[in-house]
Structure formats: C-alpha cells, structure tokens
Write an enzyme that holds these catalytic residues in place. Sequence first.
Site, PDB file in Angstrom:
ATOM      1  N   HIS A 172     -10.430   0.113   0.503  1.00 30.98           N
ATOM      2  CA  HIS A 172     -10.350   1.234   1.436  1.00 30.98           C
ATOM      3  C   HIS A 172     -11.737   1.324   2.060  1.00 30.98           C
ATOM      4  CE1 HIS A 172      -9.392   5.560   2.487  1.00 30.98           C
ATOM      5  NE2 HIS A 172     -10.713   5.609   2.477  1.00 30.98           N
ATOM      6  N   ASN A 206      -5.707   9.088   7.163  1.00 32.82           N
ATOM      7  CA  ASN A 206      -6.999   8.442   6.959  1.00 32.82           C
ATOM      8  C   ASN A 206      -6.796   6.959   6.681  1.00 32.82           C
ATOM      9  OD1 ASN A 206      -9.755   8.197   6.650  1.00 32.82           O
ATOM     10  ND2 ASN A 206      -9.747   8.819   4.505  1.00 32.82           N
ATOM     11  N   PHE A 209      -5.019  14.471   4.021  1.00 37.21           N
ATOM     12  CA  PHE A 209      -4.727  13.277   4.792  1.00 37.21           C
ATOM     13  C   PHE A 209      -3.426  12.637   4.314  1.00 37.21           C
ATOM     14  CE2 PHE A 209      -9.425  13.376   5.144  1.00 37.21           C
ATOM     15  CZ  PHE A 209      -9.584  13.188   6.510  1.00 37.21           C
ATOM     16  N   ASP A 236       0.829   2.588   3.731  1.00 39.06           N
ATOM     17  CA  ASP A 236      -0.009   3.671   3.198  1.00 39.06           C
ATOM     18  C   ASP A 236       0.840   4.931   3.042  1.00 39.06           C
ATOM     19  OD1 ASP A 236      -2.155   5.092   2.207  1.00 39.06           O
ATOM     20  OD2 ASP A 236      -3.179   5.311   4.147  1.00 39.06           O
ATOM     21  N   ASP A 269      -8.708   2.970  -3.880  1.00 45.23           N
ATOM     22  CA  ASP A 269      -8.127   3.544  -2.673  1.00 45.23           C
ATOM     23  C   ASP A 269      -8.293   5.058  -2.629  1.00 45.23           C
ATOM     24  OD1 ASP A 269      -6.676   2.898  -0.204  1.00 45.23           O
ATOM     25  OD2 ASP A 269      -5.287   4.365  -1.008  1.00 45.23           O
ATOM     26  N   HIS A 329       0.832  -1.212   0.000  1.00 50.45           N
ATOM     27  CA  HIS A 329       0.000   0.000   0.000  1.00 50.45           C
ATOM     28  C   HIS A 329       0.862   1.256   0.000  1.00 50.45           C
ATOM     29  CE1 HIS A 329      -3.997   1.789   1.666  1.00 50.45           C
ATOM     30  NE2 HIS A 329      -3.360   2.678   0.912  1.00 50.45           N
TER      31      HIS A 329
END
Length: 429
Positions: free
Chosen positions: A181, A280, A324, A307, A154, A63
Amino acid sequence: MIIKNGIIVDPSEGLEEIGTIYIRGDRISRVVPGEYAASAGDENEEVIDAAGCYVMPGLIDLHVHLRDPGQTYKEDIMTGAAAAAAGGVTTVLAMPNTSPTVDSIETLRYIREKAASAPIRVEQLSAITVGENNETLVDIPAMKAAGAVAFSEDGKSVMDTLLFREALKRIAAENAVVMSHCEDKDLVAGGVINAGPKQQELGYPGITNAVEDVIAARDIFMAAEQGAQLHLCHCSTKGTVELMRMAKRLGYRVTAEVCPHHFTLTDADIPGDLGNWKMNPPLRSEEDVKALIEGLRDGTMDAISTDHAPHGAEEKQKGFKSPFGIVGLETSAALTFTALVAPGLITISRMAELMSAKPAEIIHMNDERGTLRAGALADVMIFDPNIVWTVDPEQFRSRGRNTPYAGKTLVGRVTTTVCGGKIVFRLDQ
C-alpha cells in the site's frame, strides 16, 4: 457437470472460441472446441447452456477486506464470500488489517478454519509488522508455513525504511510476495480527497499524487535490491504507471493492480460531500485515469482488483469525514466490461488475463487457478455480455452498501459462478 456452447476465454491456453467444458468432481476433465455434441452418459450430468456467454476462469481478486475478525458488522468471511461469488470471483486475498491484526498463527488459523466452509476460496495475507505498528516484524517464516499467501501492511506503509528492507529480505527468503500500500503517511497531512479543484470546492485538505509516487518508487528500488517479489496495490497515479514501465524495463520482479473505480471515475465526478465517494487512494484526475487505462492496455499494469472495503451505513453518512473505502466485488467484472471491453479498449481475453490468469501467476497458483486447462480446479465464471442492468446496492450479497455506482447502468453481468465443481452463484436464484 457440463458447460456447453459458451465462448471459452482462457488466455493461459490461448483460447477464445465456442466450446464445451466437462467437469468431474472439483476438476476440469476436458475442454472440447466447437458446438456441443451429446455423448453417452451426458444425460446423467448437470448441463449449463452458456450460449452467447463468455466462459472464463473464475476471477481472482488480490485485494479484499473481509473485516473478519473484529468488524463483522461491516462484513464477515461468509458474506464477503457470497459477494465474491456473485461477482464471478472464486478466489479472494483477504488483507490483514483486521481486529486483531493478522500477525499471529492463532488469528491466521481462525480465519483459515472459518474460510474452509466458505463457498469460494479465501486466501489470507499476513501483516508485515506486529499490529501494523511499524516497529517489530512478524515471524515471517512461521506465518508463511501456517498458510499466509503473501505479506502486506495494507492500510498503511512500513514507513521505517530499514525495517522494510529487512522485511523484504526475509520475505524474499520465503519466496513470498510483498503487497504494498504505497502511501507516505507524512505527506498525507490529513488529506481525504485528491488535491485539485473538487477538493478546493469542498474545502477539505487534499492528497497529492506524490503521496503514492514517493513510496511506490522507494518500494520498487528496495525490492529490487533485495531480490523480492513486489506487488503494488490499488495504483492510482500516472506517476506510478511510469514507475512500473521503468521497473519492467529494468527487469525487476514488480507487478501492479488497478481498481475499477480508479479507471472509471475521476475526482470531477464526485457529486458532493458524500462518503460513498471517499476512498484511499482517492479518485484522481482525468489525466491519471487515461494513464491507468493505457497501462492496462499495454501490459504495464498487471491486474484488476477491487480493494473491496465495506463499512456500516452510518459510518459513511459523514461525507468526507467518513472512513475510506467502497465495496467492489459485485460490480468489478461488469465495470471492467462496460468501461474497457465494450468500447474496444481491451479484448475479452485481456480482461480474463487481468482478472484471473495474471493474478494466479502473481500468487504462484497458476498451475491450478486462472486457467481452464484439463486438470485445473473447476473454478469458472459465466458472463453474459448482453445483459444491461442497473446497480442496486440493496441487492448486494455484501453487508456493505457503500458504492458510488448506485443507479449506474452497466453492460454485461455474471450469470453463474462455479467453484470446485459446485455452482455457488446463479443470477436467477
């Protein structure tokens, strides 16, 4: 190349012992247990002495946001790949919410061609809907045939449930992975921080756990209905952990990842209205963190991913009005070791499983990646557990400096990363 005298950690082979790895070309030729003993021809090899260090399969980050195309002032394929190499990561999966969205063969081809010269392996996901508009599905078979390794919306969820069901059906037919997501955009209601005391203190609208849990439950049951392989991204709540326990008990094809920030920080740690603490899903409560750690310990949660979400410095100067996301590629291994391995919450083998072996299995690449067995790709990370260091974002290879860990002391550090038999990162260089 010879990597000698390191503690070889390979959960795919059940190995955790001192040994030597021999690399020929881009492949591992053999792994020899015990202390290194020189043999004829070794003098012509590049030798890396890994004594006192762990030698693991290169990490696989499921990710990552590389911002390429369209937002390369934040990151591009080459800077993101350099950051990955510095973090011991030899394969990244890049999310499709770029500008333009990765929803066409042309955009996918651009990324794959540019990534061909990157120092590590960049795999690209396709969006599920065109422009992530929640209206029209991409040509799923064509994107899969063109090299998309998985499918994700995502940054948002496919909120049209009937459309998502059809997407699952088509993706399952291609034996591909859906990476979800989980966020009910209606329930977000403008929230930017976890609902709770810190949110009330700062005066911003909050994001409740239900925002994640509702969609996680929907996606789990719908994927099971369609026989699709589902992977839940950046899980952050105790509810999602319990949903995963249920899904595994029922035999569903569901896996889940946790990001280091979600198992090392809580919303109570947020020092003030600072953009580098906005992500997030948001940082959750201590109760959620404990549940996530237990899920990583007991096998409920399958992977650790970052992420990685770089932004420009000015963008993150607006407190919780900032976009975010935080960067994570260069700190994930050390954070995992510091927070989970060093205190004895998980073993070093479990760390390698969560960050390499299981991610390789999730994306159907465990025959060549996530392992140090003979014949596998020579993707290797050397990690020194004795180095104590302080996070300095100005030293990052990433263009992003947006991290809440600036100034934090960590234990353990990646010293060398090898990808395809080539050294792509050395700490002393």
